[in-house]
Design a protein around this motif. Structure first.
Motif, PDB file in Angstrom:
ATOM      1  N   PHE A 124       0.836  -1.192   0.000  1.00 14.75           N
ATOM      2  CA  PHE A 124       0.000   0.000   0.000  1.00 14.75           C
ATOM      3  C   PHE A 124       0.874   1.247   0.000  1.00 14.75           C
ATOM      4  N   GLN A 125       0.435   2.245  -0.767  1.00 16.35           N
ATOM      5  CA  GLN A 125       1.224   3.444  -0.991  1.00 16.35           C
ATOM      6  C   GLN A 125       1.516   4.213   0.291  1.00 16.35           C
ATOM      7  N   GLN A 126       0.589   4.232   1.227  1.00 20.62           N
ATOM      8  CA  GLN A 126       0.796   5.016   2.436  1.00 20.62           C
ATOM      9  C   GLN A 126       1.832   4.386   3.366  1.00 20.62           C
ATOM     10  N   PHE A 127       2.090   3.082   3.231  1.00 20.45           N
ATOM     11  CA  PHE A 127       3.055   2.410   4.102  1.00 20.45           C
ATOM     12  C   PHE A 127       4.380   2.122   3.417  1.00 20.45           C
ATOM     13  N   VAL A 128       4.337   1.681   2.175  1.00 19.88           N
ATOM     14  CA  VAL A 128       5.549   1.269   1.468  1.00 19.88           C
ATOM     15  C   VAL A 128       6.119   2.478   0.739  1.00 19.88           C
ATOM     16  N   GLU A 129       7.105   3.100   1.324  1.00 16.72           N
ATOM     17  CA  GLU A 129       7.799   4.230   0.718  1.00 16.72           C
ATOM     18  C   GLU A 129       9.242   3.817   0.477  1.00 16.72           C
ATOM     19  N   ALA A 130       9.854   4.422  -0.523  1.00 20.70           N
ATOM     20  CA  ALA A 130      11.210   4.042  -0.910  1.00 20.70           C
ATOM     21  C   ALA A 130      12.202   4.222   0.240  1.00 20.70           C
ATOM     22  N   LYS A 131      12.089   5.318   0.985  1.00 21.43           N
ATOM     23  CA  LYS A 131      13.028   5.572   2.079  1.00 21.43           C
ATOM     24  C   LYS A 131      12.904   4.520   3.177  1.00 21.43           C
ATOM     25  N   LYS A 132      11.667   4.163   3.512  1.00 20.12           N
ATOM     26  CA  LYS A 132      11.444   3.177   4.576  1.00 20.12           C
ATOM     27  C   LYS A 132      11.952   1.803   4.166  1.00 20.12           C
ATOM     28  N   VAL A 133      11.668   1.412   2.930  1.00 17.88           N
ATOM     29  CA  VAL A 133      12.104   0.103   2.450  1.00 17.88           C
ATOM     30  C   VAL A 133      13.629   0.061   2.350  1.00 17.88           C
ATOM     31  N   LEU A 134      14.233   1.141   1.892  1.00 12.92           N
ATOM     32  CA  LEU A 134      15.692   1.207   1.794  1.00 12.92           C
ATOM     33  C   LEU A 134      16.332   1.107   3.175  1.00 12.92           C
ATOM     34  N   ALA A 135      15.777   1.813   4.152  1.00 10.23           N
ATOM     35  CA  ALA A 135      16.307   1.753   5.520  1.00 10.23           C
ATOM     36  C   ALA A 135      16.154   0.348   6.106  1.00 10.23           C
ATOM     37  N   THR A 136      15.031  -0.288   5.832  1.00  7.95           N
ATOM     38  CA  THR A 136      14.815  -1.646   6.329  1.00  7.95           C
ATOM     39  C   THR A 136      15.793  -2.615   5.685  1.00  7.95           C
ATOM     40  N   ALA A 137      16.033  -2.466   4.399  1.00 11.78           N
ATOM     41  CA  ALA A 137      16.948  -3.362   3.688  1.00 11.78           C
ATOM     42  C   ALA A 137      18.389  -3.175   4.159  1.00 11.78           C
TER      43      ALA A 137
END
Length: 153
Positions: free
Chosen positions: A71-84
């Motif tokens: 979902f667009q409101q949760f999956v953002e590039a910055k958040k996913v990059l930080a998690t990875a």
């Protein structure tokens, strides 16, 4: 179907219109992650599936690519990059696009021999082919207007 049936039909129709919710927008984030083995791929898949709102996680070991869809409101590039980056692997956003989308795909900055087939690096719009003074020197060397040009031609 009398008047009562018609009224029931319209009331159900109107109530169903009110109950419809907006469909949440889906987004996709693609990362380039250095992975050496299946264990690395499993670790990356496990960490990225923990992102809040992630619906699916696809990991391609051969292309060193991980795709997170959610979902667009949760999956953002910055958040996913930080998690990875918590996997302690080299991570960056997917830098490749099909070469048909790049205006000058053969510019030195765009060419990458590690890119998948028919893909080049994504370039900023400002990257263009520029002539150097050396190129200008070669063009005047063989010019017809140059009296000292090569006489072999």
């Amino acid at each position: 179907m009398g008047v009562e049936g018609t009224l029931e039909y319209f009331s159900e129709l109107l109530s169903s219109v009110k109950k419809k919710k907006k469909k949440k927008q889906m987004t996709t984030v693609t990362l380039k992650i250095r992975m050496d083995c299946d264990g690395c791929a499993r670790k990356v898949r496990k960490v990225l599936s923990g992102v809040k709102g992630a619906k699916s996680v696809d990991v391609d070991l051969k292309q060193q690519k991980a795709t997170v869809t959610g979902f667009q409101q949760f999956v953002e590039a910055k958040k996913v990059l930080a998690t990875a980056q918590t996997t302690k692997k080299k991570v960056e956003l997917w830098p490749y696009v099909p070469y048909s989308l790049v205006p000058n795909p053969y510019v030195s900055q765009a060419y990458d021999k590690k890119a998948p087939p028919n893909h080049v690096r994504k370039l900023p719009v400002t990257a263009t082919i520029t002539e150097t003074t050396m190129d200008d020197h070669y063009t005047t060397m063989f010019s017809d207007e140059n009296p000292n040009a090569c006489s072999i031609m």
